[in-house]
Write a protein that holds these residues in place. Structure first.
Motif, PDB file in Angstrom:
ATOM      1  N   LEU A 168       0.819  -1.210   0.000  1.00 27.62           N
ATOM      2  CA  LEU A 168       0.000   0.000   0.000  1.00 27.62           C
ATOM      3  C   LEU A 168       0.852   1.258   0.000  1.00 27.62           C
ATOM      4  CD1 LEU A 168      -2.886   1.083   0.126  1.00 27.62           C
ATOM      5  CD2 LEU A 168      -2.748   0.974   2.616  1.00 27.62           C
ATOM      6  N   ASP A 169       0.546   2.150  -0.923  1.00 26.79           N
ATOM      7  CA  ASP A 169       1.161   3.477  -0.980  1.00 26.79           C
ATOM      8  C   ASP A 169       0.177   4.439  -0.322  1.00 26.79           C
ATOM      9  OD1 ASP A 169       2.250   5.928  -1.529  1.00 26.79           O
ATOM     10  OD2 ASP A 169       2.237   5.712  -3.711  1.00 26.79           O
ATOM     11  N   ILE A 170       0.479   4.893   0.884  1.00 29.27           N
ATOM     12  CA  ILE A 170      -0.494   5.716   1.606  1.00 29.27           C
ATOM     13  C   ILE A 170      -0.570   7.138   1.062  1.00 29.27           C
ATOM     14  CG2 ILE A 170      -0.274   4.360   3.720  1.00 29.27           C
ATOM     15  CD1 ILE A 170       1.417   6.625   4.879  1.00 29.27           C
ATOM     16  N   ILE A 195       1.571  -3.791   4.066  1.00 29.29           N
ATOM     17  CA  ILE A 195       2.965  -3.369   4.129  1.00 29.29           C
ATOM     18  C   ILE A 195       3.134  -2.049   3.398  1.00 29.29           C
ATOM     19  CG2 ILE A 195       5.312  -3.928   3.392  1.00 29.29           C
ATOM     20  CD1 ILE A 195       4.695  -6.836   3.919  1.00 29.29           C
ATOM     21  N   HIS A 196       3.708  -1.096   4.117  1.00 23.79           N
ATOM     22  CA  HIS A 196       3.976   0.231   3.563  1.00 23.79           C
ATOM     23  C   HIS A 196       5.453   0.542   3.768  1.00 23.79           C
ATOM     24  CE1 HIS A 196       4.102   4.482   2.915  1.00 23.79           C
ATOM     25  NE2 HIS A 196       4.232   4.776   4.199  1.00 23.79           N
ATOM     26  N   GLY A 197       6.160   0.697   2.660  1.00 24.89           N
ATOM     27  CA  GLY A 197       7.564   1.099   2.748  1.00 24.89           C
ATOM     28  C   GLY A 197       7.695   2.581   2.444  1.00 24.89           C
ATOM     29  N   TRP A 198       8.517   3.272   3.198  1.00 27.57           N
ATOM     30  CA  TRP A 198       8.649   4.713   3.002  1.00 27.57           C
ATOM     31  C   TRP A 198      10.097   5.148   3.149  1.00 27.57           C
ATOM     32  CZ3 TRP A 198      10.529   7.477   7.223  1.00 27.57           C
ATOM     33  CH2 TRP A 198      10.491   6.820   8.453  1.00 27.57           C
ATOM     34  N   ASN A 199      10.391   6.283   2.568  1.00 26.06           N
ATOM     35  CA  ASN A 199      11.718   6.889   2.679  1.00 26.06           C
ATOM     36  C   ASN A 199      11.566   8.304   3.203  1.00 26.06           C
ATOM     37  OD1 ASN A 199      13.619   4.852   1.561  1.00 26.06           O
ATOM     38  ND2 ASN A 199      12.289   5.053  -0.232  1.00 26.06           N
ATOM     39  N   LEU A 226      -0.911   5.460   8.055  1.00 27.26           N
ATOM     40  CA  LEU A 226      -1.361   4.158   7.568  1.00 27.26           C
ATOM     41  C   LEU A 226      -2.613   3.704   8.316  1.00 27.26           C
ATOM     42  CD1 LEU A 226      -0.993   1.611   5.863  1.00 27.26           C
ATOM     43  CD2 LEU A 226       0.653   0.785   7.574  1.00 27.26           C
ATOM     44  N   THR A 227      -2.634   3.907   9.612  1.00 28.62           N
ATOM     45  CA  THR A 227      -3.798   3.536  10.414  1.00 28.62           C
ATOM     46  C   THR A 227      -5.043   4.265   9.940  1.00 28.62           C
ATOM     47  OG1 THR A 227      -2.421   3.085  12.352  1.00 28.62           O
ATOM     48  CG2 THR A 227      -4.754   3.500  12.749  1.00 28.62           C
ATOM     49  N   GLU A 228      -4.901   5.550   9.625  1.00 28.18           N
ATOM     50  CA  GLU A 228      -6.044   6.341   9.165  1.00 28.18           C
ATOM     51  C   GLU A 228      -6.544   5.858   7.812  1.00 28.18           C
ATOM     52  OE1 GLU A 228      -7.875   8.621  10.812  1.00 28.18           O
ATOM     53  OE2 GLU A 228      -6.661   7.831  12.453  1.00 28.18           O
ATOM     54  N   VAL A 229      -5.641   5.483   6.911  1.00 31.66           N
ATOM     55  CA  VAL A 229      -6.056   4.978   5.599  1.00 31.66           C
ATOM     56  C   VAL A 229      -6.848   3.686   5.761  1.00 31.66           C
ATOM     57  CG1 VAL A 229      -5.219   3.973   3.435  1.00 31.66           C
ATOM     58  CG2 VAL A 229      -4.184   6.070   4.313  1.00 31.66           C
ATOM     59  N   GLN A 244      -0.614  -4.387  10.269  1.00 31.60           N
ATOM     60  CA  GLN A 244      -0.020  -3.334   9.457  1.00 31.60           C
ATOM     61  C   GLN A 244       1.442  -3.121   9.817  1.00 31.60           C
ATOM     62  OE1 GLN A 244      -2.806  -0.142  10.833  1.00 31.60           O
ATOM     63  NE2 GLN A 244      -0.919   0.980  11.353  1.00 31.60           N
ATOM     64  N   GLU A 245       2.228  -2.842   8.790  1.00 32.76           N
ATOM     65  CA  GLU A 245       3.666  -2.610   8.956  1.00 32.76           C
ATOM     66  C   GLU A 245       4.057  -1.388   8.138  1.00 32.76           C
ATOM     67  OE1 GLU A 245       5.944  -6.083   8.015  1.00 32.76           O
ATOM     68  OE2 GLU A 245       4.429  -7.435   8.839  1.00 32.76           O
ATOM     69  N   SER A 246       4.595  -0.385   8.808  1.00 34.45           N
ATOM     70  CA  SER A 246       5.115   0.797   8.135  1.00 34.45           C
ATOM     71  C   SER A 246       6.612   0.853   8.420  1.00 34.45           C
ATOM     72  CB  SER A 246       4.411   2.057   8.646  1.00 34.45           C
ATOM     73  OG  SER A 246       4.869   3.195   7.954  1.00 34.45           O
ATOM     74  N   ARG A 247       7.417   0.641   7.374  1.00 34.52           N
ATOM     75  CA  ARG A 247       8.860   0.485   7.590  1.00 34.52           C
ATOM     76  C   ARG A 247       9.635   1.371   6.634  1.00 34.52           C
ATOM     77  NH1 ARG A 247       9.429  -5.902   6.964  1.00 34.52           N
ATOM     78  NH2 ARG A 247      11.623  -5.436   7.425  1.00 34.52           N
TER      79      ARG A 247
END
Length: 301
Positions: A168-170, A195-199, A226-229, A244-247
């Motif tokens: 997922l791209d939030i 799974i959300h990957g971010w930089n 991510l939680t809100e989405v 959910q995983e935001s890493r």
């Protein structure tokens, strides 16, 4: 649109694995299964050769899906199976077929020795141009591969399904992609692992490794976003457990790792109506080539 699960079948090992997966999916969704064989006429000089006229080629091409359908009916009782043979280039015909289906399933060769797909030119073109969801299935994929291991450590169709993994791209979440993943999890009575990957923003990048406080702050912000989405989807599917995983890092790497313990991986693709090139996006492209589980590519505007 006719509500069917459609599978492209050419007689190869990977397309037969795709047909088995499609039959199981059709049963889960309580939909008919449409087996499509695309017959590509041979060039005129070859067609004139003895024993290889166009009628002979079409006869053998028609035999493949017909016999496969008979086997599918025996192994998947209760699933209505129809067969259709169409003429043309598969890369052009299959996207049109997808328009009339709820889901299009294709086979793809597995990479020897490692997880992932060897996606041929036809598969890439179909994924890039189909405006309905496309699932790619590796050769050798079996029902047990989608399930947890039993007490002996062996995957078994008698055990619960593994989670559905959603990339997922939030920043640009799309309902079609999220809904596909939650629907798939609900059908399988399993969880969704998001799974959300971010930089970090570029101006943070240089100092980030040394600034743990800033790293924690950005992580909290991304996790909250991510939680809100996901909040309305948790409410819509209260029976589906959500993990959910935001890493910080490459989303494609995290998804490939999670695919080892997934029944299905779901990713999105922006619809591009250019007739030139196969544009499926860098994350989706990477997931296709590294996922050990079937991959659903869901198009969105």
């Amino acid at each position: 649109m006719s509500r069917t699960v459609t599978v492209g079948l050419d007689g190869s090992q990977e397309s037969r694995a795709a047909a088995e997966w499609a039959a199981r999916e059709a049963k889960l969704r309580e939909l008919p299964l449409r087996v499509v064989n695309v017959w590509e006429p041979v060039p005129e000089p070859i067609a004139q050769a003895p024993l290889l006229g166009p009628e002979t080629q079409q006869h053998w091409s028609a035999r493949i899906p017909r016999e496969a359908a008979e086997g599918l009916r025996l192994r998947h009782p209760g699933v209505e199976v129809t067969v259709e043979q169409l003429a043309g280039r598969p890369s052009e015909v299959l996207p049109r077929v997808a328009k009339d289906s709820e889901l299009l399933v294709l086979g793809s060769r597995g990479l020897s020795g490692v997880g992932g797909f060897l996606v041929g030119s036809v598969g890439q073109l179909v994924v890039a141009h189909a405006e309905r969801s496309v699932v790619l299935v590796r050769a050798g994929e079996q029902a047990a591969d989608e399930h947890m291991t039993d007490p002996a450590g062996i995957p078994s169709a008698a055990t619960p399904y593994r989670p559905v993994v959603l990339g997922l791209d939030i920043d640009n979440p799309h309902d079609a992609v999220i809904e596909f993943a939650f629907d798939a999890a609900a059908l399988r009575n399993t969880s969704v692992r998001v799974i959300h990957g971010w930089n970090p923003p570029p101006y943070y990048a240089y100092g980030l490794p040394a600034d743990l406080e800033l790293h924690d702050q950005l992580t909290r912000e991304q996790t909250t976003a991510l939680t809100e989405v996901l909040r309305p989807w948790r409410e819509k599917y209260p029976a589906v457990e959500v993990v959910q995983e935001s890493r910080w890092g490459r989303a494609a790497d995290f998804l490939a790792d999670a695919a080892r313990e997934a029944s299905l991986v779901v990713v999105g693709r922006r619809i591009r109506r250019s007739p030139i090139g196969a544009h499926i996006g860098p994350v989706t492209h990477a997931v296709l080539h590294h996922s050990a589980a079937p991959v659903a590519v869901v198009p969105h505007e």
